[in-house]
Scaffold this motif. Structure first.
Motif, PDB file in Angstrom:
ATOM      1  N   ASN A 253       0.119   9.600  16.709  1.00 31.07           N
ATOM      2  CA  ASN A 253      -1.185   9.017  16.426  1.00 31.07           C
ATOM      3  C   ASN A 253      -1.741   9.533  15.100  1.00 31.07           C
ATOM      4  OD1 ASN A 253      -2.782   7.080  17.748  1.00 31.07           O
ATOM      5  ND2 ASN A 253      -3.018   8.366  19.562  1.00 31.07           N
ATOM      6  N   GLU A 254      -1.692  10.855  14.960  1.00 30.45           N
ATOM      7  CA  GLU A 254      -2.231  11.487  13.754  1.00 30.45           C
ATOM      8  C   GLU A 254      -1.443  11.083  12.513  1.00 30.45           C
ATOM      9  OE1 GLU A 254      -1.498  13.007  16.560  1.00 30.45           O
ATOM     10  OE2 GLU A 254      -3.482  13.594  17.325  1.00 30.45           O
ATOM     11  N   HIS A 257      -2.318   7.458  11.553  1.00 28.08           N
ATOM     12  CA  HIS A 257      -3.683   7.453  11.026  1.00 28.08           C
ATOM     13  C   HIS A 257      -3.706   7.995   9.602  1.00 28.08           C
ATOM     14  CE1 HIS A 257      -7.907   8.793  10.553  1.00 28.08           C
ATOM     15  NE2 HIS A 257      -8.161   7.720  11.278  1.00 28.08           N
ATOM     16  N   THR A 261      -5.032   6.055   6.263  1.00 31.73           N
ATOM     17  CA  THR A 261      -6.099   6.694   5.493  1.00 31.73           C
ATOM     18  C   THR A 261      -5.703   6.832   4.037  1.00 31.73           C
ATOM     19  OG1 THR A 261      -6.871   7.900   7.447  1.00 31.73           O
ATOM     20  CG2 THR A 261      -7.552   8.743   5.289  1.00 31.73           C
ATOM     21  N   ILE A 272     -11.113   2.880   7.674  1.00 35.16           N
ATOM     22  CA  ILE A 272     -10.226   3.299   8.755  1.00 35.16           C
ATOM     23  C   ILE A 272     -11.028   4.151   9.733  1.00 35.16           C
ATOM     24  CG2 ILE A 272      -8.068   4.430   9.359  1.00 35.16           C
ATOM     25  CD1 ILE A 272      -7.798   1.924   7.546  1.00 35.16           C
ATOM     26  N   ASP A 274     -11.932   6.674  12.866  1.00 33.99           N
ATOM     27  CA  ASP A 274     -11.385   7.903  13.430  1.00 33.99           C
ATOM     28  C   ASP A 274     -10.543   7.566  14.653  1.00 33.99           C
ATOM     29  OD1 ASP A 274     -12.751   9.365  11.517  1.00 33.99           O
ATOM     30  OD2 ASP A 274     -14.442   9.841  12.854  1.00 33.99           O
ATOM     31  N   LEU A 275      -9.593   8.426  14.967  1.00 28.71           N
ATOM     32  CA  LEU A 275      -8.744   8.191  16.136  1.00 28.71           C
ATOM     33  C   LEU A 275      -9.604   8.063  17.392  1.00 28.71           C
ATOM     34  CD1 LEU A 275      -5.743  10.594  15.462  1.00 28.71           C
ATOM     35  CD2 LEU A 275      -5.689   8.101  15.563  1.00 28.71           C
ATOM     36  N   ILE A 294      -6.641   2.431  15.072  1.00 32.22           N
ATOM     37  CA  ILE A 294      -5.204   2.678  15.226  1.00 32.22           C
ATOM     38  C   ILE A 294      -4.925   3.418  16.533  1.00 32.22           C
ATOM     39  CG2 ILE A 294      -3.243   3.957  14.235  1.00 32.22           C
ATOM     40  CD1 ILE A 294      -4.853   3.634  11.511  1.00 32.22           C
TER      41      ILE A 294
END
Length: 343
Positions: A253-254, A257, A261, A272, A274-275, A294
């Motif tokens: 995920n990170e 992202h 970004t 974009i 934040d998660l 995302i």
């Protein structure tokens, strides 16, 4: 200061152009053309524009004297008028589909009409503004992207460009407000048909499907097909595009992202989230923003990207003005800094 003309001046796209361009410091709206409302004051059609003194005019391409003409018309109109304007060194930004597809047979298949001459198609610059190759001193004809492709391609571009997905796995589930159908009367947009209703339409034959495929195929340098299903929802404005893809490598995920970004760090109109935060259409209403959320399912190694825009602004007139700014080397934000309308 430049002078511009707007063709198709009684439609929703034109009204958004007028709203936005009246706040553009380098633009004067010289002409507003409409074949059905010649000599009628614009305030009679749109009372909210009663502060404007423009009248609708008949379009005579040999007598126009301005720098840029916007075509906010249905398809099958601009292809017959734009070439003569370009010959007179008038730039054209076309919001219809006439110059978006490079393959004339594909245009015929999806639009049901003969395409523009190949020579004109090759001169057209298809411009998702964030990834545009507009040349300030040379571009004369811009094919402004469609609304569904804008929302979708901004979300897909980093995935395809980074080569981190299986290109045969792209599924696009997209919803649009009713203003995307324009002002013309049709049964499916009558209040009693649309209200409290939710429907898929044009499955397998929507005009924006080949537009999406053409862009990502060129980006990936291979022929890519997508599954694309548009839906009509009972709201006035907005597009929400949910894209499902299979990842071809381990991505967190990170990590995904971070990719998005970085790609959009210097793009002022793409935000974009934040998660864990996913955008809603109301959060970009009336603005030129595209908001993207995302999610990565690390167990199945698939990703879900949610992208929202206002179909009349970022999906049409706002992006057209963004492209105008690129054509003249102005700040990309010029005339487009409006905050979204909320609630």
């Amino acid at each position: 200061m430049i002078d511009v003309g707007i063709v198709g001046g009684s439609g929703y796209g034109a009204i958004e152009l007028i709203r936005l361009l009246t706040h553009h410091q380098y633009v004067n709206i010289k002409y507003i053309f409409s074949h059905s409302k010649i000599d009628e004051p614009i305030k009679e059609t749109f009372p909210h524009l009663s502060h404007l003194t423009h009248q609708y005019e008949a379009l005579n391409s040999e007598q126009i004297d301005c720098d840029v003409v916007f075509f906010a018309t249905p398809s099958n109109i601009s292809k017959g008028l734009a070439p003569s304007l370009i010959e007179r060194n008038i730039k054209v930004i076309d919001l219809s589909g006439d110059f978006r597809l490079g393959d004339r047979s594909v245009y015929k298949q999806f639009y049901g009409e003969s395409a523009a001459p190949q020579e004109q198609l090759e001169k057209a610059n298809y411009s998702i503004a964030e990834w545009s190759n507009i040349e300030q001193n040379h571009t004369q004809l811009v094919a402004n992207p469609g609304c569904f492709p804008t929302a979708t391609l901004l979300a897909i571009h980093p995935l395809v460009d980074q080569q981190i997905i299986n290109n045969d796995s792209i599924i696009i589930d997209a919803k649009t407000g009713v203003s995307g159908a324009g002002r013309s009367l049709a049964q499916h947009v009558h209040y009693s048909e649309m209200n409290e209703n939710f429907s898929a339409y044009a499955i397998g034959k929507h005009k924006h499907k080949p537009e999406i495929e053409q862009y990502i195929s060129k980006l990936a340098n291979e022929n890519i097909k997508v599954v694309f299903t548009p839906h009509l929802v009972p709201m006035t404005r907005g597009i929400l595009s949910t894209i499902y893809v299979k990842l071809n490598q381990h991505v967190t995920n990170e990590g995904l992202h971070a990719i998005f970004t970085e790609y959009y760090d210097d793009k002022p109109f793409v935000r974009i989230r934040d998660l864990g935060n996913y955008p809603k259409t109301k959060e970009v209403y009336g603005s030129n923003f595209c908001d993207i959320g995302i999610y990565v399912d690390e167990e199945s190694q698939s990703a879900i990207i949610v992208s929202v825009i206002d179909n009349l602004v970022k999906g049409a007139s706002g992006q057209a003005i963004q492209n105008l700014n690129l054509m003249y080397g102005w700040n990309e934000n010029t005339g487009l800094t409006q905050t979204p309308v909320y609630p």
